[in-house]
Design a protein around this motif. Structure first.
Motif, PDB file in Angstrom:
ATOM      1  N   LEU A  56     -15.003 -67.596  52.672  1.00  0.00           N
ATOM      2  CA  LEU A  56     -14.419 -67.460  54.005  1.00  0.00           C
ATOM      3  C   LEU A  56     -15.489 -67.357  55.074  1.00  0.00           C
ATOM      4  O   LEU A  56     -16.506 -66.674  54.906  1.00  0.00           O
ATOM      5  N   THR A  57     -15.247 -68.048  56.178  1.00  0.00           N
ATOM      6  CA  THR A  57     -16.062 -67.875  57.371  1.00  0.00           C
ATOM      7  C   THR A  57     -15.553 -66.653  58.122  1.00  0.00           C
ATOM      8  O   THR A  57     -14.574 -65.996  57.716  1.00  0.00           O
ATOM      9  N   MET A  58     -16.191 -66.342  59.252  1.00  0.00           N
ATOM     10  CA  MET A  58     -15.705 -65.230  60.070  1.00  0.00           C
ATOM     11  C   MET A  58     -14.260 -65.474  60.519  1.00  0.00           C
ATOM     12  O   MET A  58     -13.435 -64.562  60.523  1.00  0.00           O
ATOM     13  N   GLY A  59     -13.993 -66.727  60.886  1.00  0.00           N
ATOM     14  CA  GLY A  59     -12.619 -67.069  61.281  1.00  0.00           C
ATOM     15  C   GLY A  59     -11.658 -66.882  60.125  1.00  0.00           C
ATOM     16  O   GLY A  59     -10.527 -66.402  60.299  1.00  0.00           O
ATOM     17  N   GLY A  60     -12.080 -67.279  58.910  1.00  0.00           N
ATOM     18  CA  GLY A  60     -11.241 -67.101  57.733  1.00  0.00           C
ATOM     19  C   GLY A  60     -10.946 -65.647  57.443  1.00  0.00           C
ATOM     20  O   GLY A  60      -9.827 -65.277  57.057  1.00  0.00           O
ATOM     21  N   GLU A  61     -11.964 -64.777  57.644  1.00  0.00           N
ATOM     22  CA  GLU A  61     -11.777 -63.345  57.429  1.00  0.00           C
ATOM     23  C   GLU A  61     -10.745 -62.773  58.404  1.00  0.00           C
ATOM     24  O   GLU A  61      -9.937 -61.912  58.041  1.00  0.00           O
ATOM     25  N   LYS A  62     -10.783 -63.253  59.631  1.00  0.00           N
ATOM     26  CA  LYS A  62      -9.806 -62.790  60.628  1.00  0.00           C
ATOM     27  C   LYS A  62      -8.392 -63.248  60.283  1.00  0.00           C
ATOM     28  O   LYS A  62      -7.409 -62.519  60.487  1.00  0.00           O
ATOM     29  N   LEU A  63      -8.279 -64.450  59.747  1.00  0.00           N
ATOM     30  CA  LEU A  63      -6.961 -65.008  59.444  1.00  0.00           C
ATOM     31  C   LEU A  63      -6.348 -64.385  58.191  1.00  0.00           C
ATOM     32  O   LEU A  63      -5.119 -64.273  58.087  1.00  0.00           O
ATOM     33  N   LEU A  64      -7.180 -63.976  57.228  1.00  0.00           N
ATOM     34  CA  LEU A  64      -6.695 -63.571  55.908  1.00  0.00           C
ATOM     35  C   LEU A  64      -5.587 -62.517  55.949  1.00  0.00           C
ATOM     36  O   LEU A  64      -4.512 -62.735  55.376  1.00  0.00           O
ATOM     37  N   PRO A  65      -5.758 -61.359  56.583  1.00  0.00           N
ATOM     38  CA  PRO A  65      -4.687 -60.338  56.541  1.00  0.00           C
ATOM     39  C   PRO A  65      -3.400 -60.809  57.208  1.00  0.00           C
ATOM     40  O   PRO A  65      -2.301 -60.466  56.763  1.00  0.00           O
TER      41      PRO A  65
END
Length: 322
Positions: A56-65
């Motif tokens: 995950l990128t930073m954007g992916g980390e934000k989207l995950l939850p």
């Protein structure tokens, strides 16, 4: 953004691989790749580092939850819809006029409880107008009411005619009108009447009937329960026009008398002409909406009521033929 894109995103996050995510989702790897690319275009940022393992990128980390919550809610919703279509509805809510609740519905309710023991029935006695309002508001699933084409004439409404019944006159056993075998409107207006409250179809029906005769009647009291009608009527000279089935409990009461209306009655109208008037009747119908009939318990209840109506009409026809 589509739910399958979020599901693909979560599958890659869990497996760490586009290829393994494709197997988990039951699609090709190219499909997974297109879904993620489209999702990244919608969001305007990349979600994964494309390397030996998808991270995950930073954007992916934000989207995950957020993606997890959305997909969990979607799963719960699809499960609830599946249970609904399988007949696993927690309750079935019915609104019906008082006489139907007392004398028409009991055998149907018993049969329904045997057929769907896991569905809780909730039955409320209401006037016709109120019953149709709570149906429109989504508070009940089926309404059994006196027909009013102004309230039931819409595209989404499903209506079944159940029966038509005559309106009789309820009076005290020693009332002067009890000596007559049939009562004409001109005799009725000599005595104060007890009527249903505003919002009940019977009030409009009686008012319209007298208006059609060009006759004014005296309203002494408004009530909303059959027990109250019987209690007041047996006390003196007040009378009431009530549906035949609503009077079932009154026939064996020695303090009350029931008489049919005269038909045809020759009434002199305001122009001095004679007009032939038919017996006053009301039509009882069952109403729901087309989308509710897609739910098995509601459709089953609807059909049980219709079947009872058909069998009752068949039995009456056979009696008449004999």
């Amino acid at each position: 953004m589509r739910i399958e894109q979020l599901q693909a995103f979560l599958a890659i996050t869990e497996t760490g691989s586009f290829g393994q995510a494709a197997k988990k989702c039951g699609v090709t790897q190219s499909t997974i790749s297109r879904q993620i690319q489209s999702l990244e275009q919608d969001l305007g940022l990349t979600l994964f580092h494309r390397s030996a393992q998808a991270k995950l990128t930073m954007g992916g980390e934000k989207l995950l939850p957020r993606a997890q919550r959305i997909c969990q809610e979607w799963y719960k919703a699809t499960q609830e819809f599946a249970e609904l279509m399988a007949g696993k509805q927690p309750e079935l809510c019915i609104a019906a006029i008082h006489s139907v609740c007392a004398h028409y519905l009991p055998p149907i309710l018993q049969q329904f409880c045997q057929d769907y023991p896991e569905v809780q029935l909730r039955v409320t006695a209401l006037g016709s107008d109120r019953a149709l309002k709570v149906l429109r508001d989504g508070l009940v699933d089926v309404a059994i009411v006196m027909n009013n084409r102004f309230l039931t004439n819409s595209a989404e409404i499903e209506l079944a005619v159940l029966y038509e019944e005559q309106i009789d006159v309820l009076m005290a056993a020693n009332h002067p009108l009890s000596k007559q075998s049939r009562i004409s409107p001109l005799e009725l207006v000599k005595y104060p009447q007890v009527v249903f409250k505003d919002g009940y179809g019977m009030q409009r029906l009686v008012q319209q009937w007298f208006d059609d005769q060009n006759v004014q009647f005296k309203t002494a009291m408004e009530l909303n329960t059959l027990d109250a009608f019987r209690g007041v009527i047996r006390q003196g000279e007040m009378i009431a026009l009530l549906p035949h089935k609503a009077l079932t409990d009154s026939y064996n009461d020695p303090t009350l008398a029931i008489r049919p209306l005269q038909s045809p009655a020759l009434i002199s109208d305001m122009n001095g002409k004679l007009d032939s008037d038919n017996v006053l009747t009301r039509q009882v119908v069952m109403v729901t909406t087309s989308d509710r009939l897609m739910i098995p318990p509601i459709a089953h209840f609807f059909n049980l009521v219709k079947d009872l109506s058909k069998s009752s009409q068949t039995g009456q026809s056979q009696l008449v033929s004999k």
